[in-house]
Design an enzyme around this catalytic site. Structure first.
Site, mmCIF file in Angstrom:
data_model
loop_
_atom_site.group_PDB
_atom_site.id
_atom_site.type_symbol
_atom_site.label_atom_id
_atom_site.label_comp_id
_atom_site.label_asym_id
_atom_site.label_seq_id
_atom_site.Cartn_x
_atom_site.Cartn_y
_atom_site.Cartn_z
ATOM 1 N N VAL A 167 0.829 -1.209 0.000
ATOM 2 C CA VAL A 167 0.000 0.000 0.000
ATOM 3 C C VAL A 167 0.862 1.257 0.000
ATOM 4 O O VAL A 167 0.547 2.243 -0.677
ATOM 5 C CB VAL A 167 -0.958 -0.009 1.208
ATOM 6 C CG1 VAL A 167 -1.608 1.365 1.394
ATOM 7 C CG2 VAL A 167 -2.031 -1.075 1.023
ATOM 8 N N GLU A 168 1.967 1.231 0.737
ATOM 9 C CA GLU A 168 2.782 2.434 0.880
ATOM 10 C C GLU A 168 3.565 2.794 -0.377
ATOM 11 O O GLU A 168 3.710 3.975 -0.702
ATOM 12 C CB GLU A 168 3.742 2.284 2.062
ATOM 13 C CG GLU A 168 3.082 2.394 3.419
ATOM 14 C CD GLU A 168 2.548 3.785 3.707
ATOM 15 O OE1 GLU A 168 2.917 4.735 2.989
ATOM 16 O OE2 GLU A 168 1.744 3.929 4.642
ATOM 17 N N SER A 169 4.097 1.787 -1.079
ATOM 18 C CA SER A 169 4.960 2.122 -2.227
ATOM 19 C C SER A 169 4.799 1.160 -3.390
ATOM 20 O O SER A 169 5.630 1.163 -4.296
ATOM 21 C CB SER A 169 6.430 2.136 -1.789
ATOM 22 O OG SER A 169 6.888 0.821 -1.506
#
Length: 430
Positions: free
Chosen positions: A144-146
C-alpha cells in the site's frame, strides 16, 4: 495559501498597471510585462521563504542540528508551493471508501504481494520471528505504501518539508520533521539524494517520516546502516518493529467482518469504543459467516470496537488492538482497513461479503487504466494510462459523463467504465 492568493492578486494588479504604462509610452509587449511581474513574484516568494528559514535556524540548532548542517542544506533551498495544495487534499479523508479500497486492494496487488512473499520468504520469516507480526501484514504495508518499492515518491524531502514548515497548516509538526531529516543527513545514515519521497516527507519502501525513522528504523541486514531506501530487509524489519512498538499483539487478529442484527443501533460505536466480546455476543453479533465470535485465541474478555465505515448497510467489522496498531501508521480508518484487508487477501481469505452501499462501485487499477485508455482514444490530454486518477482524468470523465447523459461526478467508477465500454462497442459495430 493566503500568501499565494495575495501574490496572485497583486500580480494581476501590477500587470495591469505596467501594461497601461507601456501603452502610454508607445509600447505594448504584454509578454515582457507579465514576465517581469512573474519574476518579481518568484523573487518575493523566495525572499519570504529565506526569511522563514533564517528564523528557524535557532530552533533547528536547539533540536540538535548543527549550524554547519543547517546552513549547508538551506543555503540554496527553494520552496515548492504545490505541496500546500496537497496538504489540503488527502484521499484517505476525501475519497469514498469503496473507491479508496478498490484501488489499493485489487487482484493485481494481491498477486504481486504473494510473489513478494515468495521472493523474500527467508527475510520475512526472520522478521516475523523477531517482532511477532505476520509476514502478510508487513507485506501489505509495503504494498500500500509504495507498491512494493515501485512508487516511493520523488519529492526532495528538505524542499517539501522546508516549504511545509513555512506555509500552510501544521507548520510546527513539519518543522519537527524538517529538523529530523537534517539530523539523519548529519549522522550520515542516508544521503540527500536518497531523501526523496512523498510530498509530506515520508520516504523509503514503507514510507517512514524522518522522526519515525529516527525512533524505529532498524539495521536488520547488519551492514551498520539503517537504510529504508536501498535495503528491503531493513525496510521490512523496521515496519514490523513499528507495529510492535505501536501495540501489535502477537497471535491476535486485527478484526473481521461481522453480521449485526437488523435494527441494532450503532450510533456512538467505533474503533475507540471497545467492549468485551461477550457484550457483542449478547447483542446478537456473529461473524459474517454466522459462526461464533469467540474462536482461536479470543476470549469473552477480548476487547473489540464496532467499525461501520459506511453505516449499517455496508460492511461492518469488529476491530481489535492490532487494528489500532495499523491505524497508527497513518491515522485514517480507511487506510488501516486497506492494510488489514490486503493482509487477509495475502493469507488467502476472500473479499468482504457485504457490498458497499453505492450504485457506482469502485474500480481496480486495471479498470482505471481501461477508463483512461478510452479517454485517450477520444482525444483527451490526460497523459498516460497509469491508473492514477488526477485532475485531468477527472475533468475528462466529467465531459464524457455529460456526453453520455450521466451524473457529472468525475469519478472513475463502474458506471462510466461500463458506459465507455458500451459506447466503444457501438462505435465498432457502426
Amino acid at each position: 495559501m493566503r500568501y499565494i492568493t495575495f501574490l496572485c492578486a497583486s500580480s494581476l494588479f501590477a500587470v495591469s498597471q505596467l501594461h497601461a504604462e507601456l501603452i502610454i509610452n508607445g509600447k505594448s509587449d504584454r509578454s515582457i510585462s507579465v514576465a517581469n511581474i512573474e519574476n518579481n513574484v518568484n523573487n518575493n516568494s523566495q525572499n519570504k521563504f529565506q526569511i522563514c528559514l533564517a528564523n528557524l535556524r535557532s530552533q533547528a540548532i536547539a533540536a540538535g542540528v548543527s549550524a554547519t548542517t543547517y546552513d549547508r542544506y538551506t543555503q540554496n533551498l527553494t520552496p515548492d508551493y504545490s505541496v500546500i495544495e496537497k496538504l489540503n487534499f488527502q484521499p484517505e479523508f476525501s475519497t469514498p471508501i469503496w473507491d479508496y479500497l478498490s484501488g489499493l486492494v485489487d487482484e493485481e496487488r494481491v498477486v504481486a504481494g504473494k510473489q513478494k512473499i515468495q521472493q523474500h520468504r527467508d527475510v520475512l520469516n526472520r522478521v516475523s520471528a523477531a517482532y511477532g507480526v505476520p509476514i502478510e501484514t508487513v507485506v501489505a504495508v509495503w504494498g500500500v505504501e509504495s507498491n512494493f518499492g515501485d512508487i516511493s515518491g520523488k519529492y526532495p524531502l528538505l524542499q517539501s518539508l522546508g516549504t511545509l514548515s513555512c506555509e500552510g497548516r501544521r507548520q510546527s509538526y513539519f518543522r519537527g520533521e524538517f529538523f529530523a531529516a537534517m539530523r539523519i543527513l548529519q549522522r550520515g545514515d542516508l544521503t540527500e539524494d536518497q531523501l526523496k519521497g512523498s510530498w509530506a516527507g515520508a520516504f523509503g519502501h514503507t514510507q517512514f517520516m524522518p522522526s519515525t525513522y529516527e525512533e524505529l528504523a532498524v539495521d536488520f541486514d547488519g551492514d551498520g546502516r539503517r537504510d529504508l531506501v536501498s535495503s528491503t530487509t531493513d525496510a521490512l524489519a523496521s515496519t514490523a518493529n513499528f507495529l510492535k512498538k505501536r501495540g501489535w499483539q502477537t497471535g491476535q487478529p486485527w478484526g473481521f467482518e461481522v453480521q449485526i442484527p437488523q435494527g441494532m443501533p450503532i450510533d456512538g460505536e467505533g474503533r475507540r469504543n471497545k467492549k468485551a466480546l461477550s457484550t457483542w455476543v449478547a447483542r446478537g453479533v456473529t461473524r459474517i459467516d454466522g459462526t461464533p465470535l469467540i474462536q482461536d485465541n479470543l476470549s469473552d474478555n477480548s476487547q473489540a470496537g464496532l467499525l461501520a465505515p459506511s453505516g449499517a448497510n455496508g460492511p461492518v467489522f469488529l476491530v481489535f488492538r492490532n487494528f489500532d496498531a495499523i491505524y497508527s501508521y497513518n491515522a485514517a480508518e480507511s487506510y488501516a482497513l486497506a492494510i488489514a484487508h490486503l493482509s487477509d487477501r495475502l493469507q488467502g481469505k476472500g473479499v468482504f461479503v457485504r457490498a458497499w452501499p453505492t450504485n457506482d462501485a469502485g474500480t481496480s487499477r486495471a479498470e482505471r487504466r481501461e477508463i483512461q485508455t478510452y479517454l485517450l482514444q477520444r482525444g483527451y490530454d490526460i497523459g498516460e494510462a497509469d491508473g492514477l486518477i488526477g485532475d485531468k482524468t477527472r475533468k475528462a470523465i466529467q465531459q464524457e459523463q455529460i456526453r453520455l447523459g450521466l451524473g457529472t461526478t468525475g469519478r472513475a467508477g463502474q458506471q462510466i467504465l461500463n458506459a465507455l465500454r458500451n459506447d466503444s462497442a457501438k462505435s465498432i459495430m457502426q
